[in-house]
Enzyme design. Structure first.
Site, mmCIF file in Angstrom:
data_model
loop_
_atom_site.group_PDB
_atom_site.id
_atom_site.type_symbol
_atom_site.label_atom_id
_atom_site.label_comp_id
_atom_site.label_asym_id
_atom_site.label_seq_id
_atom_site.Cartn_x
_atom_site.Cartn_y
_atom_site.Cartn_z
ATOM 1 C CG ASN A 39 -0.290 0.103 2.532
ATOM 2 O OD1 ASN A 39 0.941 0.228 2.598
ATOM 3 N ND2 ASN A 39 -1.066 0.064 3.608
ATOM 4 C CG LEU A 40 3.152 2.263 -2.706
ATOM 5 C CD1 LEU A 40 3.057 3.222 -3.912
ATOM 6 C CD2 LEU A 40 4.485 1.520 -2.746
ATOM 7 C CG ASP A 65 -4.257 -1.958 3.665
ATOM 8 O OD1 ASP A 65 -4.342 -2.949 4.423
ATOM 9 O OD2 ASP A 65 -3.861 -0.837 4.047
ATOM 10 C CE LYS A 91 11.267 -0.505 8.798
ATOM 11 N NZ LYS A 91 12.521 -0.771 8.134
ATOM 12 C CB SER A 131 11.303 -9.561 14.537
ATOM 13 O OG SER A 131 12.214 -8.781 15.266
ATOM 14 C CE1 TYR A 155 7.494 -4.887 13.927
ATOM 15 C CE2 TYR A 155 9.258 -5.381 15.475
ATOM 16 C CZ TYR A 155 8.723 -5.473 14.207
ATOM 17 O OH TYR A 155 9.407 -6.147 13.224
ATOM 18 C CE LYS A 159 7.152 -8.382 12.536
ATOM 19 N NZ LYS A 159 6.630 -8.499 11.172
ATOM 20 C CE1 TYR A 183 13.007 -12.400 7.853
ATOM 21 C CE2 TYR A 183 12.520 -10.050 7.790
ATOM 22 C CZ TYR A 183 12.318 -11.327 7.305
ATOM 23 O OH TYR A 183 11.436 -11.510 6.280
ATOM 24 C CG ASN A 205 16.336 0.311 12.627
ATOM 25 O OD1 ASN A 205 15.385 0.394 11.859
ATOM 26 N ND2 ASN A 205 16.270 -0.355 13.753
ATOM 27 N NE ARG A 298 16.851 2.480 20.832
ATOM 28 C CZ ARG A 298 17.040 2.067 19.584
ATOM 29 N NH1 ARG A 298 16.830 2.911 18.564
ATOM 30 N NH2 ARG A 298 17.458 0.852 19.316
HETATM 31 P P1 NAD Z 1 9.467 -1.633 5.426
HETATM 32 O O1 NAD Z 1 8.605 -0.699 6.187
HETATM 33 O O2 NAD Z 1 10.536 -1.065 4.561
HETATM 34 O O3 NAD Z 1 8.560 -2.591 4.529
HETATM 35 C C1 NAD Z 1 7.258 -2.962 4.882
HETATM 36 C C2 NAD Z 1 6.378 -2.695 3.677
HETATM 37 O O4 NAD Z 1 5.038 -3.081 3.999
HETATM 38 C C3 NAD Z 1 6.332 -1.225 3.280
HETATM 39 O O5 NAD Z 1 6.639 -1.107 1.909
HETATM 40 C C4 NAD Z 1 4.907 -0.789 3.571
HETATM 41 O O6 NAD Z 1 4.450 0.190 2.645
HETATM 42 C C5 NAD Z 1 4.160 -2.107 3.464
HETATM 43 N N1 NAD Z 1 2.923 -2.198 4.270
HETATM 44 C C6 NAD Z 1 2.759 -1.934 5.589
HETATM 45 N N2 NAD Z 1 1.499 -2.155 5.955
HETATM 46 C C7 NAD Z 1 0.840 -2.600 4.845
HETATM 47 C C8 NAD Z 1 -0.491 -2.996 4.591
HETATM 48 N N3 NAD Z 1 -1.435 -2.945 5.535
HETATM 49 N N4 NAD Z 1 -0.817 -3.410 3.352
HETATM 50 C C9 NAD Z 1 0.126 -3.433 2.357
HETATM 51 N N5 NAD Z 1 1.380 -3.039 2.540
HETATM 52 C C10 NAD Z 1 1.747 -2.637 3.776
HETATM 53 O O7 NAD Z 1 10.103 -2.664 6.469
HETATM 54 P P2 NAD Z 1 11.230 -3.769 6.257
HETATM 55 O O8 NAD Z 1 12.406 -3.363 7.042
HETATM 56 O O9 NAD Z 1 11.385 -4.083 4.825
HETATM 57 O O10 NAD Z 1 10.553 -4.974 7.014
HETATM 58 C C11 NAD Z 1 9.793 -5.966 6.336
HETATM 59 C C12 NAD Z 1 9.224 -6.932 7.361
HETATM 60 O O11 NAD Z 1 10.289 -7.495 8.103
HETATM 61 C C13 NAD Z 1 8.288 -6.261 8.365
HETATM 62 O O12 NAD Z 1 7.227 -7.148 8.635
HETATM 63 C C14 NAD Z 1 9.162 -6.089 9.590
HETATM 64 O O13 NAD Z 1 8.423 -6.109 10.768
HETATM 65 C C15 NAD Z 1 10.058 -7.322 9.499
HETATM 66 N N6 NAD Z 1 11.343 -7.155 10.182
HETATM 67 C C16 NAD Z 1 12.140 -6.091 9.873
HETATM 68 C C17 NAD Z 1 13.341 -5.923 10.543
HETATM 69 C C18 NAD Z 1 14.234 -4.749 10.260
HETATM 70 O O14 NAD Z 1 15.090 -4.441 11.087
HETATM 71 N N7 NAD Z 1 14.102 -4.071 9.118
HETATM 72 C C19 NAD Z 1 13.732 -6.854 11.511
HETATM 73 C C20 NAD Z 1 12.900 -7.927 11.786
HETATM 74 C C21 NAD Z 1 11.700 -8.077 11.107
HETATM 75 C C1 WQD Z 2 21.069 -1.261 17.296
HETATM 76 C C2 WQD Z 2 22.026 -0.764 18.367
HETATM 77 C C3 WQD Z 2 21.022 0.789 19.895
HETATM 78 C C4 WQD Z 2 20.381 3.978 16.930
HETATM 79 C C5 WQD Z 2 15.312 -2.784 16.320
HETATM 80 C C6 WQD Z 2 14.009 -3.334 16.780
HETATM 81 C C7 WQD Z 2 13.889 -4.783 16.417
HETATM 82 C C8 WQD Z 2 14.196 -5.027 14.938
HETATM 83 C C9 WQD Z 2 15.386 -4.296 14.442
HETATM 84 C C10 WQD Z 2 12.207 -5.346 13.674
HETATM 85 C C11 WQD Z 2 21.403 -0.682 19.757
HETATM 86 C C12 WQD Z 2 22.113 1.466 19.093
HETATM 87 C C13 WQD Z 2 20.720 2.798 17.557
HETATM 88 C C14 WQD Z 2 21.098 5.165 17.266
HETATM 89 C C15 WQD Z 2 22.439 3.891 18.797
HETATM 90 N N1 WQD Z 2 13.143 -4.620 14.089
HETATM 91 N N2 WQD Z 2 21.735 2.741 18.480
HETATM 92 N N3 WQD Z 2 22.096 5.068 18.178
HETATM 93 O O1 WQD Z 2 17.244 -1.978 18.654
HETATM 94 O O2 WQD Z 2 18.566 -3.979 17.853
HETATM 95 O O3 WQD Z 2 16.358 -3.538 16.909
HETATM 96 O O4 WQD Z 2 15.383 -2.940 14.893
HETATM 97 O O5 WQD Z 2 11.827 -6.400 14.058
HETATM 98 O O6 WQD Z 2 12.604 -5.184 16.761
HETATM 99 O O7 WQD Z 2 13.932 -3.202 18.195
HETATM 100 O O8 WQD Z 2 18.208 -2.066 16.287
HETATM 101 O O9 WQD Z 2 19.373 -0.468 14.843
HETATM 102 O O10 WQD Z 2 17.692 0.407 16.516
HETATM 103 O O11 WQD Z 2 19.863 -0.479 17.326
HETATM 104 O O12 WQD Z 2 23.349 3.858 19.614
HETATM 105 O O13 WQD Z 2 20.812 6.254 16.745
HETATM 106 O O14 WQD Z 2 22.403 0.577 18.043
HETATM 107 O O15 WQD Z 2 21.021 1.239 21.227
HETATM 108 O O16 WQD Z 2 22.404 -1.022 20.671
HETATM 109 P P1 WQD Z 2 17.624 -2.878 17.555
HETATM 110 P P2 WQD Z 2 18.743 -0.580 16.174
#
Ligand code: NAD
Ligand code: WQD
Length: 344
Positions: A39-40, A65, A91, A131, A155, A159, A183, A205, A298
């Site tokens: 859904n962007l 969506d 996320k 995650s 969040y 999951k 992940y 992040n 944090r």
């Molecule tokens: P992202 O936000 O870049 O990608 C998610 C995409 O889903 C986006 O393009 C968004 O527009 C789309 N979206 C959200 N809600 C929607 C809906 N209701 N209908 C259709 N599209 C929708 O995030 P990402 O980093 O690519 O993460 C992808 C998946 O991996 C997520 O489920 C996230 O929770 C999971 N994940 C991400 C991380 C990370 O650190 N990036 C870590 C663990 C798990």
């Molecule tokens: C990494 C480290 C921070 C930013 C989060 C979500 C997790 C997963 C991935 C989806 C930590 C430190 C960060 C900054 C910093 N997402 N940090 N200054 O917290 O491991 O995980 O993203 O599932 O659910 O909680 O990743 O990249 O935010 O942080 O010092 O500006 O970097 O304290 O030690 P995190 P992160």
């Protein structure tokens, strides 16, 4: 999965996002045909064309969506995918604390609708983006899949709820093939420099924040805590190159093609890296300096979190192969060639 061996279409929800877009390229490289459904809400409208450019083949994109049952029904009817990779979701941990209902509705509610649509269409193969957040603050590292799961924020709760839903679904319908891929910390970008992570606003992040400091978009990094019980006092995580991560999804699909089952698998490298180690690696890769201040911890952060990746290796024959230098080099190439990301 469909018995029709020529059907290589895979519905990719959230396929315009950071990980989903890279997954689409990996799917094309492996001979699958991704159909993006997004859904962007957190992605640029330019991404589908960029994926097609990088993959060198046309890629189908439907803006929609996952909570829209009619929209999904239309997509299943038109494209007849044999499997779904489900990335779509919100996320941001901080946002989820402020708006827990929206996270439940979008992530869990959306998954309910998706599962019903899959069932109706007779598609029973699903790879879900879970995650390492489901492990909360782990008792021991490295973390194996049998470690207890727990909630630390709304969040993370979504999951856990979805993993639970998928477990119940499999128990009721063991002809499904379901994978919950947990992940660790995905970073980096496609090596060509045309695709990467493009967070809107201030990055939450670490890696995208560092990259924006290095390119001059932000002044200094704040390091959240220098007094953690870790070797250098800063937080330790398992950073994994996004290309390794998405190749793990292709390996997972191939396993599900061989038969039904329910899998929970860590996707990580097995190596913990501190914040300061990542800063130094990025400086080396970019030739730029990344000034930082050490500030308070944090809220909600944990000291350390890294994977035991043994199960992924034995079950999928997959392991992460790209090192920290490559993660930083690829993140930097994307950042400095596209200082404003996709530019919308
Ligand atoms: P992202 O936000 O870049 O990608 C998610 C995409 O889903 C986006 O393009 C968004 O527009 C789309 N979206 C959200 N809600 C929607 C809906 N209701 N209908 C259709 N599209 C929708 O995030 P990402 O980093 O690519 O993460 C992808 C998946 O991996 C997520 O489920 C996230 O929770 C999971 N994940 C991400 C991380 C990370 O650190 N990036 C870590 C663990 C798990
Ligand atoms: C990494 C480290 C921070 C930013 C989060 C979500 C997790 C997963 C991935 C989806 C930590 C430190 C960060 C900054 C910093 N997402 N940090 N200054 O917290 O491991 O995980 O993203 O599932 O659910 O909680 O990743 O990249 O935010 O942080 O010092 O500006 O970097 O304290 O030690 P995190 P992160």
């Amino acid at each position: 999965m469909s018995p029709n061996a020529t059907n290589r279409k895979v519905l990719v929800t959230g396929g315009a996002g950071y990980i989903g877009s890279h997954a689409c390229v990996a799917l094309c490289d492996a001979g699958y045909q991704p159909v993006i459904y997004d859904n962007l809400c957190n992605a640029s409208r330019h991404v589908p064309a960029r994926i097609a450019e990088v993959a060198g083949v046309p890629v189908d994109f439907v803006q929609g969506d996952i909570r829209d049952a009619d929209g999904l029904r239309g997509v299943f009817r038109e494209f007849e995918p044999c499997a779904v990779i489900h990335f779509a979701g919100l996320k941001s941990v901080g946002e989820s604390v402020r708006e827990p209902g929206r996270y439940q509705d979008n992530n869990v509610g959306g998954t309910h609708v998706l599962l019903r649509s899959m069932d109706e269409a007779g598609v029973r193969t699903l790879v879900f983006s879970s995650s390492a957040t489901v492990y909360g603050d782990p008792d021991v590292v490295p973390i194996t899949e049998s470690a207890p799961v727990r909630t630390t924020n709304p969040y993370g709760q979504t999951k856990l709820d979805i993993e639970c839903l998928l477990g119940e679904l499999y128990e009721a319908s063991p002809d499904w093939g379901i994978a919950c891929l947990r992940y660790f910390n995905p970073v980096g970008a496609h090596p060509g420099g045309r695709m990467g992570e493009d967070p809107s606003g201030i990055p939450n992040n670490l890696m995208p924040f560092i990259a924006q400091v290095a390119v001059g978009r932000r002044e200094r990094l704040q390091v959240f805590g220098g007094d953690w019980p870790t070797p250098d006092g800063t937080g330790v995580r398992d950073y994994i190159h996004v290309m390794d991560l998405v190749e793990g999804h292709v390996a997972m699909l191939r396993l599900l093609e061989r038969g039904p089952g329910l899998h929970h698998i860590n996707l990580g490298t097995g190596r913990g890296v501190s914040v300061l180690e990542l800063v130094r690696a990025f400086e080396a890769a970019s030739g730029r300096s990344v000034p930082y201040d050490i500030v308070a911890r944090r809220p909600g952060d944990i000291a350390e979190c890294w994977a035991d990746p043994t199960l992924a290796r034995s079950r999928l024959g997959w392991r992460a192969s790209r090192d920290l230098a490559e993660m930083c080099a690829d993140a930097w190439r994307w950042q400095h060639l596209n200082p404003q990301g996709y530019g919308d």
